[in-house]
Design a protein around this motif. Structure first.
Motif, mmCIF file in Angstrom:
data_model
loop_
_atom_site.group_PDB
_atom_site.id
_atom_site.type_symbol
_atom_site.label_atom_id
_atom_site.label_comp_id
_atom_site.label_asym_id
_atom_site.label_seq_id
_atom_site.Cartn_x
_atom_site.Cartn_y
_atom_site.Cartn_z
ATOM 1 N N GLU A 156 50.055 41.267 49.959
ATOM 2 C CA GLU A 156 48.895 41.499 49.096
ATOM 3 C C GLU A 156 49.184 42.601 48.081
ATOM 4 O OE1 GLU A 156 45.782 42.191 51.929
ATOM 5 O OE2 GLU A 156 45.181 40.072 51.940
ATOM 6 N N SER A 209 49.618 41.545 43.966
ATOM 7 C CA SER A 209 48.725 42.145 42.963
ATOM 8 C C SER A 209 49.539 42.732 41.816
ATOM 9 C CB SER A 209 47.857 43.234 43.610
ATOM 10 O OG SER A 209 48.649 44.333 44.038
ATOM 11 N N GLU A 239 50.794 39.790 39.737
ATOM 12 C CA GLU A 239 49.693 39.271 38.907
ATOM 13 C C GLU A 239 49.532 40.079 37.631
ATOM 14 O OE1 GLU A 239 44.954 38.132 39.360
ATOM 15 O OE2 GLU A 239 46.131 38.736 41.122
#
Length: 459
Positions: free
Chosen positions: A448, A452, A455
């Motif tokens: 995670e 992120s 992204e």
């Protein structure tokens, strides 16, 4: 200040002139120095299977002419009778004047006799008193094309003689034109190489986040993403607890007993599977090494797997309720579109529901392999398989099923037919590398964190 004389009138054109030029140069309208000739409006009824080929917009590429891209002809007799004056000559500049190809230009270098058609146009300096290659490079400039663009009216680009005739160009002395052309052609190989490198760099920037994500996911399922902790309960103990929980559910008649009892173990640096009481070496199925605290396990041993059917519209009790019904089209970018037709809660009575934390994966067609993790009760159709994990971290299993390893395994089992499909039985048998629960949680946290950051690279 630059002025233009039109008939007997003289007017200042300073607002049209975008930059200063040397004193020996002149600003001129294209119409005053160049042939500007539009193609004929050849209609489809005039086409023939052979004869004189028509030069179309499709034939004109950027910097080249490809006569194979479009082959349309009129009879030689009609060409000789009506259209000889519309024949491009070697060295002419030909340009596309409409549609998405407008502004593309090339030097006509074909020995074939051809005919300019609708939406094509040729340019050439009058009497060859200037360097036509200089004009060719001018037509490729943003300055030249912007003068066409400001004349655009309507949604469909469509330019002709009237538009090109208004264009201003800076005209140097002939000798300087030749020096400019020589310098451009000297530098052009460097420009082309730069363009090639820039495209490669753009492609790399575009593909890099996806490749990085796949690399991270692969490291995650190989035990390379986070450190192992010797104090973690090993995965073999987790598997025993999962089996005990499934046995309890079987005893309570909430699930059916597995048709094939499978247990994978290691002995003498090899992997074996005990399947229905028979032992078999499965080293050829094991794609990579995993840490000692991990275990290889068949997918269906980690939870309850199922597939469903599209409910019949003859059973209205299934429709117009609160439970979303999911098809492959609703699984997008690892998320689910829950806006599809919904089912009523009566679905629970028939065991048609998949609970939050379950993972859906498309098992047929061009979307095979797409998956998502659900956050509510849902129902789904027969083109999707699902697993509801028991005692595992659902998101770890979701990660493992996104990995390049798992995707490759799934497609290999699906076969190479025009419509690939993997049935539930084969899907159940796909291998999953299983870490201890504590490490599953560390992997999820690290994924995670890293995703992120990835992204942000795409924004």
């Amino acid at each position: 200040m630059p002025y233009e004389k039109v008939g007997k009138e003289e007017r200042c054109i300073a607002e049209e002139v975008p930059f200063e030029i040397p004193d020996s140069w002149e600003w001129v309208r294209l119409v005053n120095i160049s042939i500007i000739q539009e193609g004929a409006g050849i209609r489809s009824f005039q086409y023939r299977e052979s004869g004189t080929q028509i030069l179309t917009v499709t034939n004109i590429l950027e910097n080249a002419i490809d006569l194979e891209k479009s082959k349309k002809y009129i009879s030689k007799e009609e060409y000789l009778e009506k259209y000889q004056h519309l024949t491009p000559n070697i060295g002419d500049i030909v340009t596309a004047c409409s549609g998405g190809s407008w502004g593309k230009t090339a030097i006509f270098d074909k020995t074939d006799t051809m005919l300019l058609n609708t939406s094509t146009l040729r340019l050439r300096f009058f009497n060859d008193l200037a360097n036509n290659i200089y004009l060719y490079y001018i037509t490729k400039s943003e300055f030249f094309k912007s003068q066409l663009r400001v004349q655009l009216s309507g949604m469909q680009p469509n330019f002709g003689y009237a538009h090109y005739s208004k264009i201003l160009i800076p005209l140097p002395p002939l000798e300087e034109q030749e020096r400019i052309v020589a310098k451009i052609e000297e530098l052009m190989p460097f420009v082309e190489e730069y363009d090639k490198v820039e495209k490669q760099n753009n492609e790399l920037n575009k593909s890099f986040p996806d490749k990085l994500k796949k690399s991270i996911l692969q490291d995650a399922v190989q035990g390379k993403l986070v450190p192992q902790n010797p104090d973690d309960e090993p995965a073999c103990k987790l598997l025993k607890r999962i089996k005990a929980e499934k046995d309890k559910l079987i005893k309570e008649k909430k699930i059916k007993k597995d048709k094939n009892e499978s247990y994978i173990f290691r002995r003498d640096n090899s992997h074996y599977e005990m399947l229905n009481g028979e032992e078999k070496c499965i080293d050829d199925e094991i794609p990579f090494d995993i840490p000692d605290s991990w275990e290889w396990v068949r997918l269906n041993k980690l939870g309850i797997t199922l597939t469903e059917n599209t409910p019949s519209k003859t059973h209205p009790e299934y429709f117009n309720g609160s439970i979303p019904f999911i098809s492959p089209a609703d699984i997008l970018n690892y998320k689910i579109n829950y806006c599809n037709q919904s089912l009523s809660d009566v679905g629970k009575k028939y065991g048609r529901l998949c609970n939050p934390g379950s993972i859906l994966q498309v098992c047929i067609g061009g979307s095979i392999g797409k998956l998502a993790i659900v956050d509510r009760d849902i129902a789904f159709n027969q083109q999707i398989n699902a697993i509801s994990p028991i005692l595992c971290v659902s998101y770890y299993l979701f990660i493992a099923m996104q990995s390049p390893y798992f995707y490759t395994s799934l497609n290999e089992k699906a076969g190479g037919t025009a419509t690939p499909i993997i049935n539930r039985g084969e899907w159940d048998k796909l291998l999953i590398p299983l870490p201890p629960v504590a490490e599953q949680e560390r992997i999820v946290a690290k994924i995670e964190e890293l995703l992120s950051k990835i992204e942000r690279l795409t924004k």
